[in-house]
Design a protein around this motif. Sequence first.
Motif, PDB file in Angstrom:
ATOM      1  N   GLN A  47      12.550  -7.235 -22.411  1.00  0.00           N
ATOM      2  CA  GLN A  47      12.604  -7.613 -21.193  1.00  0.00           C
ATOM      3  C   GLN A  47      13.299  -6.895 -20.257  1.00  0.00           C
ATOM      4  O   GLN A  47      14.243  -6.851 -19.227  1.00  0.00           O
ATOM      5  N   SER A  48      12.893  -5.454 -20.439  1.00  0.00           N
ATOM      6  CA  SER A  48      13.546  -4.376 -19.678  1.00  0.00           C
ATOM      7  C   SER A  48      12.667  -3.429 -18.994  1.00  0.00           C
ATOM      8  O   SER A  48      12.892  -2.647 -18.077  1.00  0.00           O
ATOM      9  N   PHE A  49      11.447  -2.981 -19.634  1.00  0.00           N
ATOM     10  CA  PHE A  49      10.602  -1.887 -19.081  1.00  0.00           C
ATOM     11  C   PHE A  49      10.260  -1.679 -17.633  1.00  0.00           C
ATOM     12  O   PHE A  49      10.099  -0.878 -17.075  1.00  0.00           O
ATOM     13  N   HIS A  50      10.122  -3.264 -17.276  1.00  0.00           N
ATOM     14  CA  HIS A  50       9.763  -3.339 -15.638  1.00  0.00           C
ATOM     15  C   HIS A  50      10.893  -2.850 -14.760  1.00  0.00           C
ATOM     16  O   HIS A  50      10.593  -2.696 -13.644  1.00  0.00           O
ATOM     17  N   GLU A  74      17.319   0.225   0.524  1.00  0.00           N
ATOM     18  CA  GLU A  74      18.039   0.897  -0.761  1.00  0.00           C
ATOM     19  C   GLU A  74      19.006   0.137  -1.585  1.00  0.00           C
ATOM     20  O   GLU A  74      19.349   0.700  -2.498  1.00  0.00           O
ATOM     21  N   ASP A  75      19.311  -0.934  -1.168  1.00  0.00           N
ATOM     22  CA  ASP A  75      20.391  -1.750  -2.163  1.00  0.00           C
ATOM     23  C   ASP A  75      19.559  -2.789  -2.792  1.00  0.00           C
ATOM     24  O   ASP A  75      20.139  -3.415  -3.640  1.00  0.00           O
ATOM     25  N   ARG A  76      18.149  -2.798  -2.713  1.00  0.00           N
ATOM     26  CA  ARG A  76      17.254  -3.935  -3.546  1.00  0.00           C
ATOM     27  C   ARG A  76      16.874  -3.289  -4.759  1.00  0.00           C
ATOM     28  O   ARG A  76      16.501  -2.012  -4.839  1.00  0.00           O
ATOM     29  N   ALA A  77      16.890  -3.911  -5.812  1.00  0.00           N
ATOM     30  CA  ALA A  77      16.316  -3.539  -7.189  1.00  0.00           C
ATOM     31  C   ALA A  77      14.763  -3.649  -6.979  1.00  0.00           C
ATOM     32  O   ALA A  77      14.015  -4.257  -6.226  1.00  0.00           O
ATOM     33  N   HIS A  78      14.171  -2.444  -7.848  1.00  0.00           N
ATOM     34  CA  HIS A  78      12.665  -2.376  -7.742  1.00  0.00           C
ATOM     35  C   HIS A  78      12.124  -2.772  -9.060  1.00  0.00           C
ATOM     36  O   HIS A  78      12.575  -2.207 -10.010  1.00  0.00           O
ATOM     37  N   LYS A  79      10.927  -3.746  -9.032  1.00  0.00           N
ATOM     38  CA  LYS A  79      10.381  -3.930 -10.352  1.00  0.00           C
ATOM     39  C   LYS A  79       9.026  -3.510 -10.269  1.00  0.00           C
ATOM     40  O   LYS A  79       8.375  -3.705  -9.457  1.00  0.00           O
ATOM     41  N   TRP A  80       8.808  -2.931 -11.449  1.00  0.00           N
ATOM     42  CA  TRP A  80       7.509  -2.539 -11.739  1.00  0.00           C
ATOM     43  C   TRP A  80       6.570  -3.675 -12.402  1.00  0.00           C
ATOM     44  O   TRP A  80       7.287  -4.504 -12.908  1.00  0.00           O
ATOM     45  N   ARG A  81       5.436  -3.720 -12.173  1.00  0.00           N
ATOM     46  CA  ARG A  81       4.459  -4.639 -12.743  1.00  0.00           C
ATOM     47  C   ARG A  81       4.363  -4.681 -14.139  1.00  0.00           C
ATOM     48  O   ARG A  81       3.844  -3.847 -14.647  1.00  0.00           O
ATOM     49  N   LYS A  82       4.436  -5.658 -14.706  1.00  0.00           N
ATOM     50  CA  LYS A  82       4.343  -5.764 -16.269  1.00  0.00           C
ATOM     51  C   LYS A  82       2.994  -5.910 -16.722  1.00  0.00           C
ATOM     52  O   LYS A  82       2.837  -5.059 -17.780  1.00  0.00           O
ATOM     53  N   GLU A  83       2.178  -6.284 -15.760  1.00  0.00           N
ATOM     54  CA  GLU A  83       0.783  -6.307 -16.231  1.00  0.00           C
ATOM     55  C   GLU A  83       0.080  -5.142 -16.102  1.00  0.00           C
ATOM     56  O   GLU A  83      -1.230  -4.715 -16.792  1.00  0.00           O
ATOM     57  N   GLU A  84       0.619  -4.052 -15.488  1.00  0.00           N
ATOM     58  CA  GLU A  84       0.142  -2.520 -15.558  1.00  0.00           C
ATOM     59  C   GLU A  84       0.542  -1.687 -16.607  1.00  0.00           C
ATOM     60  O   GLU A  84       0.182  -0.616 -16.689  1.00  0.00           O
ATOM     61  N   LEU A  85       1.520  -2.288 -17.468  1.00  0.00           N
ATOM     62  CA  LEU A  85       2.087  -1.392 -18.703  1.00  0.00           C
ATOM     63  C   LEU A  85       0.940  -0.941 -19.333  1.00  0.00           C
ATOM     64  O   LEU A  85       0.869   0.096 -20.000  1.00  0.00           O
ATOM     65  N   LEU A  86       0.163  -2.080 -20.006  1.00  0.00           N
ATOM     66  CA  LEU A  86      -0.779  -1.718 -21.022  1.00  0.00           C
ATOM     67  C   LEU A  86      -1.723  -0.544 -20.615  1.00  0.00           C
ATOM     68  O   LEU A  86      -2.055   0.391 -21.442  1.00  0.00           O
ATOM     69  N   SER A  87      -2.365  -0.537 -19.181  1.00  0.00           N
ATOM     70  CA  SER A  87      -3.138   0.417 -18.520  1.00  0.00           C
ATOM     71  C   SER A  87      -2.575   1.698 -18.647  1.00  0.00           C
ATOM     72  O   SER A  87      -3.051   2.826 -18.912  1.00  0.00           O
ATOM     73  N   ARG A  88      -0.928   1.859 -18.441  1.00  0.00           N
ATOM     74  CA  ARG A  88      -0.338   2.895 -18.345  1.00  0.00           C
ATOM     75  C   ARG A  88      -0.247   3.617 -19.617  1.00  0.00           C
ATOM     76  O   ARG A  88      -0.232   5.034 -19.970  1.00  0.00           O
ATOM     77  N   ILE A  89      -0.088   2.812 -20.776  1.00  0.00           N
ATOM     78  CA  ILE A  89      -0.050   3.356 -22.192  1.00  0.00           C
ATOM     79  C   ILE A  89      -1.405   3.776 -22.747  1.00  0.00           C
ATOM     80  O   ILE A  89      -1.772   5.060 -23.178  1.00  0.00           O
ATOM     81  N   GLN A  90      -2.639   3.251 -22.147  1.00  0.00           N
ATOM     82  CA  GLN A  90      -4.133   3.639 -22.442  1.00  0.00           C
ATOM     83  C   GLN A  90      -4.339   4.880 -21.713  1.00  0.00           C
ATOM     84  O   GLN A  90      -5.069   5.599 -22.397  1.00  0.00           O
ATOM     85  N   ALA A  91      -3.695   5.141 -20.704  1.00  0.00           N
ATOM     86  CA  ALA A  91      -3.998   6.204 -19.896  1.00  0.00           C
ATOM     87  C   ALA A  91      -3.168   7.534 -20.239  1.00  0.00           C
ATOM     88  O   ALA A  91      -3.874   8.505 -20.040  1.00  0.00           O
TER      89      ALA A  91
END
Length: 276
Positions: free
Chosen positions: A121-124, A182-199
């Motif tokens: 529950q943290s990589f994003h 600048e004070d808002r948290a930013h979340k990366w898309r969970k759905e893109e993680l697999l493609s990042r690993i594959q690349a």
Amino acid sequence: MIPEGNSQANIDRFLGFQEEYDRYRPEAPVLVTTLLKNYLGAFPSLVVDIGCGTGLSTFLWEESAKAVIGIEPNSDMLDKALEKLSLRNKDGVASNISFAQDYANNLNLASESVDIVTCSQSFHWMEPVSTLTEVLRVLRKGGVFAAYDCDWPLMLLPSIETRYKHLVAKADDIVTRLLPPEDRAHKWRKEELLSRIQANKGFSFSREIVFHNTEPCNAKRYIGLTLSQGGIQTVLKLGTPDLSQDISEFQTAVEKYFNGRTMEVLISYRMRLGIK
């Protein structure tokens, strides 16, 4: 000074509600250790759980690795994890678990020293490119990286799940309106993680794994879990009443559904896995 690539807003998002987080969030299922030990092909000497929060996903490994390190940048979450560890150690028996305040892309660990790296529950919340680079640095050849999350909301009833999604979306809108970028948290898309690993050529194998678990849940827990979501907590910490009516209506609907009962609730997980 936090290392480059980290967001103070992302770290601060989890300040102040460690008790609620630890009390209501799902624990990582034991199946995680079974899956990852099988992919490793051995009993792990060292498991590192980055973005470990209050340790819900770290203590899972106590009997499944020779040594376990939970890494967490948020001081409140880390303090709760250390408090739980202290209670476990009160009988004087040394634990194989330790915790450290550190960052996903700047781990104070030797190169090729880790068998398994997990993110529950943290990589994003982590900058993905520098984090994967650091993960590959510390993993030994054949080591396993796994980032896994459960699907929100937990399965219950269409009308309640719709209210949940409305609450979370409205909270995000309020945060966007009241806080500067600048004070808002930013979340990366969970759905893109697999493609990042594959690349990433550092990984020799990758895949997605879907599995399920059940945990007991009553109205208090379902409501508490919902209110422990970071966006809702941010609104509550801002002191605005904008969500008050929505929260009240949500609580009423959940309490009516459970009607004093404790039930087994299905929790679905998605794991993105890479082997070095």
